[in-house]
Design a protein around this motif. Structure first.
Motif, short mmCIF file in Angstrom:
data_model
loop_
_atom_site.label_atom_id
_atom_site.label_comp_id
_atom_site.label_asym_id
_atom_site.label_seq_id
_atom_site.Cartn_x
_atom_site.Cartn_y
_atom_site.Cartn_z
N ILE A 115 -56.55 -56.62 -43.24
CA ILE A 115 -57.30 -55.38 -43.51
C ILE A 115 -58.19 -55.51 -44.49
CG2 ILE A 115 -56.87 -52.77 -43.74
CD1 ILE A 115 -54.44 -52.83 -41.81
N ILE A 116 -57.50 -55.71 -45.67
CA ILE A 116 -58.21 -55.82 -46.91
C ILE A 116 -59.36 -56.86 -46.84
CG2 ILE A 116 -58.26 -56.77 -49.43
CD1 ILE A 116 -55.26 -55.38 -49.27
N PHE A 117 -59.30 -58.07 -46.35
CA PHE A 117 -60.14 -58.95 -45.95
C PHE A 117 -61.32 -58.65 -45.18
CE2 PHE A 117 -62.06 -62.66 -43.79
CZ PHE A 117 -62.45 -63.39 -44.65
N PHE A 118 -60.92 -57.92 -44.03
CA PHE A 118 -62.05 -57.68 -42.94
C PHE A 118 -62.67 -56.18 -43.40
CE2 PHE A 118 -59.41 -60.37 -40.26
CZ PHE A 118 -60.30 -61.51 -39.88
N ASN A 119 -62.11 -55.45 -44.19
CA ASN A 119 -62.83 -54.15 -44.68
C ASN A 119 -64.01 -54.59 -45.71
OD1 ASN A 119 -61.01 -52.74 -43.30
ND2 ASN A 119 -60.10 -51.73 -45.03
N SER A 120 -63.29 -55.69 -46.53
CA SER A 120 -64.57 -55.98 -47.57
C SER A 120 -65.65 -57.08 -46.82
CB SER A 120 -63.78 -57.05 -48.63
OG SER A 120 -63.25 -58.37 -48.19
N LEU A 121 -65.33 -57.86 -46.07
CA LEU A 121 -66.28 -58.61 -45.20
C LEU A 121 -67.23 -57.61 -44.43
CD1 LEU A 121 -66.97 -61.46 -44.34
CD2 LEU A 121 -65.54 -61.01 -42.45
N LEU A 122 -66.69 -56.56 -43.92
CA LEU A 122 -67.47 -55.69 -43.24
C LEU A 122 -68.10 -54.50 -43.70
CD1 LEU A 122 -65.40 -55.74 -39.92
CD2 LEU A 122 -67.47 -56.77 -40.31
N HIS A 123 -68.40 -54.57 -45.02
CA HIS A 123 -69.07 -53.36 -46.19
C HIS A 123 -68.16 -52.24 -46.04
CE1 HIS A 123 -72.27 -56.32 -46.15
NE2 HIS A 123 -72.34 -56.38 -44.92
N GLY A 124 -66.88 -52.57 -46.21
CA GLY A 124 -66.06 -51.02 -46.26
C GLY A 124 -65.63 -50.31 -45.02
N LEU A 125 -66.16 -50.93 -43.75
CA LEU A 125 -65.55 -50.49 -42.55
C LEU A 125 -64.35 -50.67 -42.27
CD1 LEU A 125 -67.02 -49.31 -39.54
CD2 LEU A 125 -66.65 -51.85 -38.87
N ASP A 126 -63.59 -49.44 -42.05
CA ASP A 126 -62.12 -49.42 -42.07
C ASP A 126 -61.45 -49.95 -40.62
OD1 ASP A 126 -59.42 -49.04 -42.31
OD2 ASP A 126 -59.55 -46.89 -42.29
#
Length: 92
Positions: free
Chosen positions: A37-48
């Motif tokens: 969740i942390i990785f993909f949230n940061s990769l997707l510009h904060g998209l939860d």
């Protein structure tokens, strides 16, 4: 100008998309749910991504995802190659 080989460019795109898919699988397998969740949230510009991350994906679904990813990206690469080649003026 050089023409692109549409099939080879499609294959290169398809293989690249498949490698990215496998990289996603590795992140999820090694980082766990919260790390993913942390990785993909940061990769997707904060998209939860909390509500869309599933850790219990069946093997058949994974295999279908790999095949579908390859096909989708092959079509994208082949389309780019075809559009590129259509724009080249051939000297006679």
């Amino acid at each position: 100008m050089h023409r692109l080989n549409v099939k080879k460019l499609g294959f290169a795109f398809g293989l690249t998309g498949t490698i990215i898919y496998l990289g996603c699988m590795i992140v999820m397998a090694t980082a766990g749910r919260e790390g993913s969740i942390i990785f993909f949230n940061s990769l997707l510009h904060g998209l939860d991504t909390t509500n869309v991350i599933r850790m219990d994906v069946p093997l058949l679904e994974v295999l279908m995802g790999i095949v579908q990813t390859f096909i989708l990206w092959w079509l994208i690469g082949a389309s780019i190659g075809a559009f590129y080649n259509a724009q080249i003026k051939i000297k006679k």
